[in-house]
Design a protein around this motif. Sequence first.
Motif, PDB file in Angstrom:
ATOM      1  N   ASN A  66       0.682   5.507  -2.786  1.00  0.00           N
ATOM      2  CA  ASN A  66       1.851   6.066  -3.532  1.00  0.00           C
ATOM      3  C   ASN A  66       2.728   4.989  -3.975  1.00  0.00           C
ATOM      4  OD1 ASN A  66       1.192   8.469  -2.258  1.00  0.00           O
ATOM      5  ND2 ASN A  66       1.740   8.031  -0.320  1.00  0.00           N
ATOM      6  N   ASP A  67       2.424   3.740  -3.941  1.00  0.00           N
ATOM      7  CA  ASP A  67       3.206   2.775  -4.610  1.00  0.00           C
ATOM      8  C   ASP A  67       2.242   1.732  -5.058  1.00  0.00           C
ATOM      9  OD1 ASP A  67       5.225   0.970  -5.015  1.00  0.00           O
ATOM     10  OD2 ASP A  67       5.300   0.098  -2.919  1.00  0.00           O
ATOM     11  N   SER A  88       4.016  -0.309  -7.605  1.00  0.00           N
ATOM     12  CA  SER A  88       4.991  -1.038  -8.322  1.00  0.00           C
ATOM     13  C   SER A  88       4.395  -2.623  -8.705  1.00  0.00           C
ATOM     14  CB  SER A  88       6.250  -1.118  -7.621  1.00  0.00           C
ATOM     15  OG  SER A  88       6.134  -1.609  -6.158  1.00  0.00           O
ATOM     16  N   TYR A 123      -1.795   9.061  -9.400  1.00  0.00           N
ATOM     17  CA  TYR A 123      -0.094   8.610  -9.951  1.00  0.00           C
ATOM     18  C   TYR A 123      -0.090   9.418 -11.243  1.00  0.00           C
ATOM     19  CZ  TYR A 123       3.803   5.869 -11.236  1.00  0.00           C
ATOM     20  OH  TYR A 123       5.048   5.747 -11.786  1.00  0.00           O
ATOM     21  N   VAL A 130       0.526  -2.896  -2.871  1.00  0.00           N
ATOM     22  CA  VAL A 130      -0.060  -1.652  -3.438  1.00  0.00           C
ATOM     23  C   VAL A 130      -0.514  -0.607  -2.562  1.00  0.00           C
ATOM     24  CG1 VAL A 130      -1.553  -0.713  -5.048  1.00  0.00           C
ATOM     25  CG2 VAL A 130      -0.279  -2.724  -5.782  1.00  0.00           C
ATOM     26  N   THR A 131      -0.220   0.661  -2.555  1.00  0.00           N
ATOM     27  CA  THR A 131      -0.782   1.635  -1.535  1.00  0.00           C
ATOM     28  C   THR A 131      -1.089   2.761  -2.517  1.00  0.00           C
ATOM     29  OG1 THR A 131       1.467   2.817  -1.311  1.00  0.00           O
ATOM     30  CG2 THR A 131       0.830   1.000   0.223  1.00  0.00           C
ATOM     31  N   TYR A 154      -4.620   4.948  -9.173  1.00  0.00           N
ATOM     32  CA  TYR A 154      -3.498   4.981 -10.142  1.00  0.00           C
ATOM     33  C   TYR A 154      -3.779   5.922 -11.148  1.00  0.00           C
ATOM     34  CZ  TYR A 154      -0.391   3.256 -13.719  1.00  0.00           C
ATOM     35  OH  TYR A 154       0.849   3.137 -14.595  1.00  0.00           O
TER      36      TYR A 154
END
Length: 442
Positions: A405-406, A408, A268, A402-403, A264
């Motif tokens: 790329n995701d 959220s 991210y 949760v990955t 993250y």
Amino acid sequence: MGSSSGWKSNTPRNRMRKIVLGLGFLVQGLRCLPWMAVNFFLKDGLKVDPSTLQLLLVSANLPMVAKPIYGLLSDSFYIAGQRRIPYIAIGAFLQAVSWIVIACFSPSNISFYMITLYLLLGNLGASIVEVANDAIVAEAGKQTPTSSKDSQSSSSGELQSFVWMASSIGGVLGNLLGGIAIDQVSPRAMFFLFGIILAIQFFITVTIHESSLNLPKTPSNVGVRKQLSELLVALRKPEIAHSITWFAVSYAIIPALTGTMFFYQTQYLEIDSSVLGISKVFGQVAMLIWGVMYNQHLKFVPAKKLISAIQFVMAVFMVSDVLFVKGIYRRMGIPDSLYVVVFSGFLEVLCFFKILPFSVLVAQLCPPGCEGSLMAFLTSAIALAFIMSGYLGVALASRIGVTENDFSGLSTGLLIQAACTLLPLYWSSCIPDEPKTKRKEQ
């Protein structure tokens, strides 16, 4: 006064003991240098996802679970007439081999399974070193200049603080060097550098004889069966059994989201790797300050009170992470990099704060003769708890979706993590305020 028996006396033997322990814990603190590089080696070199990254890092700690075996061997069998120093040398050698071999492979020439194998070998060596060092601390902490229990508590606490600070200084140096080097040199160069440091430790250790450490005299070749029997007797004591059980559970039930947070922050938020290095330095400085504060002001505070307070503060910082992930601090004008350095760096090490007061308590509860095996059992229980926490975190990350790329669902995961951190406070009565032996004498 019989100060020659106390660890604080300035005799050559006690100075040598400080040198051995200081070097041992300093080098173990420096382990963060190659492990920081491992994260980027796996993420950027082997292209693993967050869950795979966390699974490998957690599974690499499996040799730590076998620490009671190393403790029993160290307590029971002498090598060349010595019971601790040879094990430190063996552990340093295994670690040096592991990291130097990994440094010889490029990401394209080493598989996920090969690097796992060598990391397991390195952690095997590290666990052997830690067992021997912890046993020396436990034994030496029992030597006091007077028969007063308060003096014993003070001496044990000061020795624990000394090695804690040595480890923290190693952590500060390792993370500072790693944070600077990660953008300048390859992870393989960092692996090789640490391997050379371990080789130096090995050669220094083999030149030292254990008789120079002024440790308590113990019968030689006690035997594993007798030593195991003594360990089981110690573990049957309610104060020891209940305390260690609670302490391990207080870690095990918290789902760790370390790999997820690493992705993250770096993928991210695109936070620079040097910022992560500074964050870890900040955390290690906090560890060092904690060691000083404990030695100066907190070593007579009941362990239960300190540990419970730390557990609560951990949960508060996890809730703070929720606000961070939701961008609330960013909207308040606090840069993500500043939060990562200060708050994330502090939270990363906060869970280790409990270990110092708890290890002092266990050293006081530990019966003579099984210091190595009991302290090894404690660290093994903690290692197993961290492994279970890591696996639980992987399961939670998968459950909330949760990955790499995701993210959220990350805030939900952090809230669950904070709730799990508060649960052990309901059973903190398992930790005694002070050893029964001390209460009886009073």
